[in-house]
Motif scaffolding. Structure first.
Motif, PDB file in Angstrom:
ATOM      1  N   LEU A 145      49.266  40.719  19.024  1.00  0.00           N
ATOM      2  CA  LEU A 145      48.681  40.079  20.203  1.00  0.00           C
ATOM      3  C   LEU A 145      49.718  39.911  21.310  1.00  0.00           C
ATOM      4  O   LEU A 145      49.414  40.104  22.504  1.00  0.00           O
ATOM      5  N   ASP A 146      50.927  39.583  20.947  1.00  0.00           N
ATOM      6  CA  ASP A 146      52.001  39.446  21.939  1.00  0.00           C
ATOM      7  C   ASP A 146      52.253  40.778  22.650  1.00  0.00           C
ATOM      8  O   ASP A 146      52.477  40.814  23.875  1.00  0.00           O
ATOM      9  N   ILE A 147      52.214  41.862  21.881  1.00  0.00           N
ATOM     10  CA  ILE A 147      52.415  43.192  22.469  1.00  0.00           C
ATOM     11  C   ILE A 147      51.303  43.515  23.457  1.00  0.00           C
ATOM     12  O   ILE A 147      51.548  44.051  24.558  1.00  0.00           O
ATOM     13  N   LYS A 148      50.059  43.184  23.106  1.00  0.00           N
ATOM     14  CA  LYS A 148      48.918  43.444  23.995  1.00  0.00           C
ATOM     15  C   LYS A 148      49.032  42.637  25.285  1.00  0.00           C
ATOM     16  O   LYS A 148      48.711  43.153  26.376  1.00  0.00           O
ATOM     17  N   TYR A 149      49.480  41.406  25.191  1.00  0.00           N
ATOM     18  CA  TYR A 149      49.663  40.582  26.394  1.00  0.00           C
ATOM     19  C   TYR A 149      50.728  41.194  27.308  1.00  0.00           C
ATOM     20  O   TYR A 149      50.566  41.261  28.538  1.00  0.00           O
ATOM     21  N   LYS A 150      51.818  41.659  26.725  1.00  0.00           N
ATOM     22  CA  LYS A 150      52.901  42.255  27.513  1.00  0.00           C
ATOM     23  C   LYS A 150      52.449  43.559  28.180  1.00  0.00           C
ATOM     24  O   LYS A 150      52.783  43.841  29.337  1.00  0.00           O
ATOM     25  N   GLU A 151      51.685  44.358  27.420  1.00  0.00           N
ATOM     26  CA  GLU A 151      51.171  45.611  27.986  1.00  0.00           C
ATOM     27  C   GLU A 151      50.218  45.346  29.147  1.00  0.00           C
ATOM     28  O   GLU A 151      50.217  46.080  30.151  1.00  0.00           O
ATOM     29  N   LEU A 152      49.413  44.306  29.008  1.00  0.00           N
ATOM     30  CA  LEU A 152      48.478  43.967  30.084  1.00  0.00           C
ATOM     31  C   LEU A 152      49.225  43.533  31.338  1.00  0.00           C
ATOM     32  O   LEU A 152      48.832  43.882  32.462  1.00  0.00           O
ATOM     33  N   GLU A 153      50.301  42.799  31.188  1.00  0.00           N
ATOM     34  CA  GLU A 153      51.089  42.356  32.341  1.00  0.00           C
ATOM     35  C   GLU A 153      51.729  43.552  33.052  1.00  0.00           C
ATOM     36  O   GLU A 153      51.864  43.563  34.281  1.00  0.00           O
ATOM     37  N   ILE A 154      52.124  44.557  32.253  1.00  0.00           N
ATOM     38  CA  ILE A 154      52.710  45.762  32.849  1.00  0.00           C
ATOM     39  C   ILE A 154      51.651  46.536  33.647  1.00  0.00           C
ATOM     40  O   ILE A 154      51.922  47.091  34.723  1.00  0.00           O
ATOM     41  N   LYS A 155      50.405  46.565  33.144  1.00  0.00           N
ATOM     42  CA  LYS A 155      49.327  47.313  33.791  1.00  0.00           C
ATOM     43  C   LYS A 155      48.713  46.563  34.983  1.00  0.00           C
ATOM     44  O   LYS A 155      47.971  47.159  35.776  1.00  0.00           O
ATOM     45  N   GLN A 156      48.979  45.286  35.088  1.00  0.00           N
ATOM     46  CA  GLN A 156      48.312  44.466  36.103  1.00  0.00           C
ATOM     47  C   GLN A 156      48.390  45.044  37.520  1.00  0.00           C
ATOM     48  O   GLN A 156      47.387  45.078  38.241  1.00  0.00           O
ATOM     49  N   PRO A 157      49.571  45.518  37.961  1.00  0.00           N
ATOM     50  CA  PRO A 157      49.623  46.080  39.339  1.00  0.00           C
ATOM     51  C   PRO A 157      48.797  47.347  39.511  1.00  0.00           C
ATOM     52  O   PRO A 157      48.485  47.743  40.648  1.00  0.00           O
ATOM     53  N   LEU A 158      48.434  48.001  38.418  1.00  0.00           N
ATOM     54  CA  LEU A 158      47.753  49.293  38.487  1.00  0.00           C
ATOM     55  C   LEU A 158      46.240  49.183  38.339  1.00  0.00           C
ATOM     56  O   LEU A 158      45.532  50.180  38.495  1.00  0.00           O
ATOM     57  N   ILE A 159      45.740  47.975  38.049  1.00  0.00           N
ATOM     58  CA  ILE A 159      44.303  47.798  37.840  1.00  0.00           C
ATOM     59  C   ILE A 159      43.780  46.710  38.759  1.00  0.00           C
ATOM     60  O   ILE A 159      44.551  45.900  39.300  1.00  0.00           O
ATOM     61  N   THR A 160      42.463  46.687  38.905  1.00  0.00           N
ATOM     62  CA  THR A 160      41.853  45.678  39.767  1.00  0.00           C
ATOM     63  C   THR A 160      41.898  44.302  39.097  1.00  0.00           C
ATOM     64  O   THR A 160      42.060  44.193  37.868  1.00  0.00           O
ATOM     65  N   THR A 161      41.727  43.272  39.902  1.00  0.00           N
ATOM     66  CA  THR A 161      41.740  41.907  39.382  1.00  0.00           C
ATOM     67  C   THR A 161      40.605  41.676  38.394  1.00  0.00           C
ATOM     68  O   THR A 161      40.768  40.996  37.372  1.00  0.00           O
ATOM     69  N   THR A 162      39.450  42.276  38.683  1.00  0.00           N
ATOM     70  CA  THR A 162      38.289  42.108  37.793  1.00  0.00           C
ATOM     71  C   THR A 162      38.574  42.683  36.407  1.00  0.00           C
ATOM     72  O   THR A 162      38.304  42.031  35.378  1.00  0.00           O
ATOM     73  N   ILE A 163      39.125  43.900  36.386  1.00  0.00           N
ATOM     74  CA  ILE A 163      39.439  44.535  35.097  1.00  0.00           C
ATOM     75  C   ILE A 163      40.514  43.742  34.366  1.00  0.00           C
ATOM     76  O   ILE A 163      40.437  43.556  33.140  1.00  0.00           O
ATOM     77  N   TYR A 164      41.499  43.272  35.124  1.00  0.00           N
ATOM     78  CA  TYR A 164      42.575  42.474  34.499  1.00  0.00           C
ATOM     79  C   TYR A 164      42.013  41.217  33.843  1.00  0.00           C
ATOM     80  O   TYR A 164      42.383  40.879  32.703  1.00  0.00           O
ATOM     81  N   GLU A 165      41.122  40.529  34.550  1.00  0.00           N
ATOM     82  CA  GLU A 165      40.534  39.308  34.018  1.00  0.00           C
ATOM     83  C   GLU A 165      39.690  39.578  32.773  1.00  0.00           C
ATOM     84  O   GLU A 165      39.669  38.770  31.832  1.00  0.00           O
ATOM     85  N   GLU A 166      39.003  40.735  32.754  1.00  0.00           N
ATOM     86  CA  GLU A 166      38.190  41.087  31.583  1.00  0.00           C
ATOM     87  C   GLU A 166      39.074  41.311  30.349  1.00  0.00           C
ATOM     88  O   GLU A 166      38.778  40.826  29.249  1.00  0.00           O
ATOM     89  N   PHE A 167      40.170  42.104  30.568  1.00  0.00           N
ATOM     90  CA  PHE A 167      41.082  42.356  29.458  1.00  0.00           C
ATOM     91  C   PHE A 167      41.735  41.066  28.952  1.00  0.00           C
ATOM     92  O   PHE A 167      41.896  40.848  27.745  1.00  0.00           O
ATOM     93  N   LYS A 168      42.107  40.225  29.910  1.00  0.00           N
ATOM     94  CA  LYS A 168      42.768  38.968  29.532  1.00  0.00           C
ATOM     95  C   LYS A 168      41.821  38.046  28.772  1.00  0.00           C
ATOM     96  O   LYS A 168      42.218  37.358  27.817  1.00  0.00           O
ATOM     97  N   ALA A 169      40.549  38.043  29.178  1.00  0.00           N
ATOM     98  CA  ALA A 169      39.553  37.225  28.477  1.00  0.00           C
ATOM     99  C   ALA A 169      39.389  37.700  27.033  1.00  0.00           C
ATOM    100  O   ALA A 169      39.242  36.883  26.109  1.00  0.00           O
TER     101      ALA A 169
END
Length: 222
Positions: free
Chosen positions: A73-97
């Motif tokens: 889970l920690d790895i997934k959170y870190k990967e999501l933070e790396i992808k954040q600048p490359l994806i929309t806010t809506t998609i980021y919020e969905e993944f984070k949820a």
């Protein structure tokens, strides 16, 4: 978990209560107090060794599962933070949820396994407690047979400043559980001691003295 400080306070409180009970009861009759070493007894029971081993294996398995899921889970959170600048806010919020939901599930699982009423307690009752109950039943049997007023566990939190070996019934408990001794043989030698004391207190008879007199003494007596 009980802290070391709380453990010491509990021990002192228990010792104080026992001394008060002992003092009030001693004026009425002589108390007979024995003790066991529960750790020693359990360590010498094969059933306990096997049950404890199985119990430890289950706990280790659950700990490894939780540790692996936490790391993933920690790895997934870190990967999501790396992808954040490359994806929309809506998609980021969905993944984070989704990740937050997985985290909540992991916390629930951890609570289920190791919470105050978790599976670790249930497994302890299933695997360990029956053996402990068998030990306590043997202690009760020996205590009744030898008319003990109190039996304490030396390996527990109770502070024992001094304990005479002859009042340690751990070996008797072991023999009873292992069926090496019958109930009639679980009688301790307190009666023999009391008989010896009575014999030591009996005056030497005149006949006994006459048997050890020399001829000179007998001649003197005429």
């Amino acid at each position: 978990m009980i802290s070391k400080k709380q453990n010491i306070i509990f021990s002192l409180l228990f010792s104080t209560i026992f001394l008060l009970i002992f003092s009030s009861s001693y004026s009425q009759k002589t108390l007979r107090v024995g003790y066991i070493n529960m750790d020693y007894i359990l360590e010498n029971l094969d059933d306990y060794k096997l049950a404890n081993q199985e119990y430890s294996l289950k706990l280790d398995k659950w700990k490894r599962e939780i540790e692996k899921k936490t790391n993933d889970l920690d790895i997934k959170y870190k990967e999501l933070e790396i992808k954040q600048p490359l994806i929309t806010t809506t998609i980021y919020e969905e993944f984070k949820a989704e990740l937050d939901f997985e985290k909540k599930q992991l916390e629930d699982y951890q609570q289920k396994r190791f919470g105050p009423e978790g599976d670790w307690i249930i497994q302890e009752k299933i695997l360990i407690q029956p053996i402990q109950d068998e030990v306590l039943a043997a202690v009760q049997k020996i205590a009744d047979k030898n008319k003990f007023d109190f039996i304490f566990d030396k390996s527990s939190a109770i502070i024992m400043l001094y304990s005479e070996k002859k009042y340690d019934i751990s070996e008797l408990v072991l023999k009873s559980i292992l069926r090496q001794e019958k109930l009639d043989n679980l009688q301790m030698n307190f009666e023999d001691e009391s008989k010896q004391k009575r014999r030591d207190s009996i005056p030497v008879s005149y006949t006994h003295l006459r048997a050890h007199e020399t001829p000179e003494h007998r001649g003197w007596r005429g």
